[in-house]
Design an enzyme around this catalytic site. Sequence first.
Site, PDB file in Angstrom:
ATOM      1  N   ASP A  83     -38.033   9.920 -13.089  1.00 44.29           N
ATOM      2  CA  ASP A  83     -39.017  11.151 -12.711  1.00 44.29           C
ATOM      3  C   ASP A  83     -40.212  10.361 -13.446  1.00 44.29           C
ATOM      4  O   ASP A  83     -40.475   9.851 -14.427  1.00 44.29           O
ATOM      5  CB  ASP A  83     -38.484  12.044 -13.624  1.00 44.29           C
ATOM      6  N   GLU A 142     -45.999  11.190  -5.033  1.00 39.78           N
ATOM      7  CA  GLU A 142     -46.819  12.760  -5.234  1.00 39.78           C
ATOM      8  C   GLU A 142     -48.282  12.707  -4.681  1.00 39.78           C
ATOM      9  O   GLU A 142     -49.164  11.499  -4.883  1.00 39.78           O
ATOM     10  CB  GLU A 142     -46.843  12.937  -6.753  1.00 39.78           C
ATOM     11  N   GLY A 190     -43.587  22.391 -18.036  1.00 44.44           N
ATOM     12  CA  GLY A 190     -43.382  22.839 -19.244  1.00 44.44           C
ATOM     13  C   GLY A 190     -43.055  24.662 -19.311  1.00 44.44           C
ATOM     14  O   GLY A 190     -43.010  25.078 -18.234  1.00 44.44           O
ATOM     15  N   SER A 226     -39.044  25.294 -13.099  1.00 50.41           N
ATOM     16  CA  SER A 226     -38.159  26.263 -14.132  1.00 50.41           C
ATOM     17  C   SER A 226     -38.922  27.540 -14.129  1.00 50.41           C
ATOM     18  O   SER A 226     -39.958  27.802 -13.598  1.00 50.41           O
ATOM     19  CB  SER A 226     -38.522  25.640 -15.571  1.00 50.41           C
ATOM     20  N   ASP A 268     -36.522  21.264 -15.663  1.00 47.92           N
ATOM     21  CA  ASP A 268     -36.206  20.668 -17.062  1.00 47.92           C
ATOM     22  C   ASP A 268     -36.146  21.760 -18.412  1.00 47.92           C
ATOM     23  O   ASP A 268     -35.105  21.817 -18.913  1.00 47.92           O
ATOM     24  CB  ASP A 268     -37.292  19.491 -17.386  1.00 47.92           C
TER      25      ASP A 268
HETATM   26  P1  13P Z   1     -40.210  22.030 -15.710  1.00 48.17           P
HETATM   27  O1  13P Z   1     -41.066  21.856 -16.791  1.00 48.17           O
HETATM   28  O2  13P Z   1     -40.620  23.085 -14.805  1.00 48.17           O
HETATM   29  O3  13P Z   1     -38.947  22.286 -15.927  1.00 48.17           O
HETATM   30  O4  13P Z   1     -40.564  20.941 -14.488  1.00 48.17           O
HETATM   31  C1  13P Z   1     -39.677  19.908 -14.552  1.00 48.17           C
HETATM   32  C2  13P Z   1     -40.265  18.616 -13.738  1.00 48.17           C
HETATM   33  O5  13P Z   1     -41.073  18.957 -12.961  1.00 48.17           O
HETATM   34  C3  13P Z   1     -39.873  17.316 -14.085  1.00 48.17           C
HETATM   35  O6  13P Z   1     -40.406  16.481 -13.006  1.00 48.17           O
HETATM   36  O1  G3H Z   2     -42.077  16.080 -15.728  1.00 49.31           O
HETATM   37  C1  G3H Z   2     -41.364  16.210 -16.824  1.00 49.31           C
HETATM   38  C2  G3H Z   2     -40.249  16.475 -17.320  1.00 49.31           C
HETATM   39  O2  G3H Z   2     -39.840  17.993 -17.781  1.00 49.31           O
HETATM   40  C3  G3H Z   2     -39.806  15.259 -18.321  1.00 49.31           C
HETATM   41  O3  G3H Z   2     -40.370  15.547 -19.478  1.00 49.31           O
HETATM   42  O4  G3H Z   2     -41.795  13.415 -19.874  1.00 49.31           O
HETATM   43  O5  G3H Z   2     -41.005  15.138 -21.671  1.00 49.31           O
HETATM   44  O6  G3H Z   2     -39.134  13.909 -20.713  1.00 49.31           O
HETATM   45  P1  G3H Z   2     -40.836  14.472 -20.653  1.00 49.31           P
HETATM   46 ZN    ZN Z   3     -42.174  16.654 -12.893  1.00 46.58          ZN
END
Ligand code: 13P
Ligand code: G3H
Ligand code: ZN
Length: 349
Positions: A83, A142, A190, A226, A268
């Site tokens: 990711d 992206e 977030g 989310s 997430d």
């Molecule tokens: P959320 O913070 O909405 O769960 O998004 C997660 C995300 O896009 C990870 O790449």
């Molecule tokens: O893109 C964001 C995901 O929620 C992962 O978050 O970079 O805090 O692991 P992180």
């Molecule tokens: Zn993301």
Amino acid sequence: MPLVSTRQLLDEAAKGGYGVGAFNVNDMEQIQAIMEAAKETNSPVIIQASRGARAFAQDNYLYHLMLAAAELYPQIPLAMHLDHGNSFETCESAIKLGFTSVMMDGSLKPDGKTPATFEENVAVTKKVVDYAHERGISVEGEIGVLGGIEDGHGAGGSGLDHVTDPDQAVEFAELTGVDSLAIAIGTSHGAYKFTKKPDGSVLKMDLLIAIHKRLPNTHLVMHGSSSVPKDLQDIINQYGGKLKETWGVPVEEIQLGIKNGVRKVNVDTDNRLAITGAIRKVFVESPEKFDPRDYMKPARAAMQKVVATRMVQFGQAGHAGDYTAISIADMAKGYANGTLVTKPLVGAK
Ligand code: 13P
Ligand code: G3H
Ligand code: ZN
């Protein structure tokens, strides 16, 4: 089933007209929660790790946990995805480790904060695509920039600051040959996405629909998906947490996206909320407990419930048995002989 390419999962999702949740992990319990949810709902699934997750867990732990998941759930098509890769080197190291797909987020410079130029984004993404496809690994790019910051990653600000321009999306897909494309339509990472319940006009769904019409063969990816459910916020605050009032992306908007080309849906934060609420509850209600299993078990169960719910809502439930795995070596052959090369504009209206 061995770990499979995200491209195969998304091609199947496109055929079936559903979306596939891509859930972030940092540890064993999160992987277990997702796999149990996939088994419960008979779903194919994408498990993804950010740079922060790789640093937290260490690559080898993560990879071997993923192999264990594939071994324990042979009936579930499972992809391991990077990711928000921030550079060619990050994607290269993930591919060398065994990730079956990577995201090259060239919308930001390698610092993960500053918006990059279109030309910079194309150059680094194309370099990753060439390297990855030769090895049978699929690539998500992206275009446009999401709002919010996670673990130091992100441009910050509102999700509406840099929404995707459809002309640029078309040009980007043509120039890079990405398998899937994350677009910015007003979401952010977030918990703090919207300060009131978003109505139909807050998310730029018209933009998404326009992009899908012009890029019918490129799987679209919705980050920041989310829903930040009120009940999960309430549990945290009931047990001593201090979340401010907030709203996430309504599931109906995601479902509208899925009807219009969204095949990968990143989640997430909802799982983070579920885990934290469950742990806080045990700490407050049973302060005498100190065995981590006493709070990790309910935390894992709470995450499983969220993931299983999303799998049903995104439509992937019931589709685990639809197909058998294409090996990564065969994926590489498909890219080499052209059968897997995305032709972004074929069939565009
Ligand atoms: P959320 O913070 O909405 O769960 O998004 C997660 C995300 O896009 C990870 O790449
Ligand atoms: O893109 C964001 C995901 O929620 C992962 O978050 O970079 O805090 O692991 P992180
Ligand atoms: Zn993301």
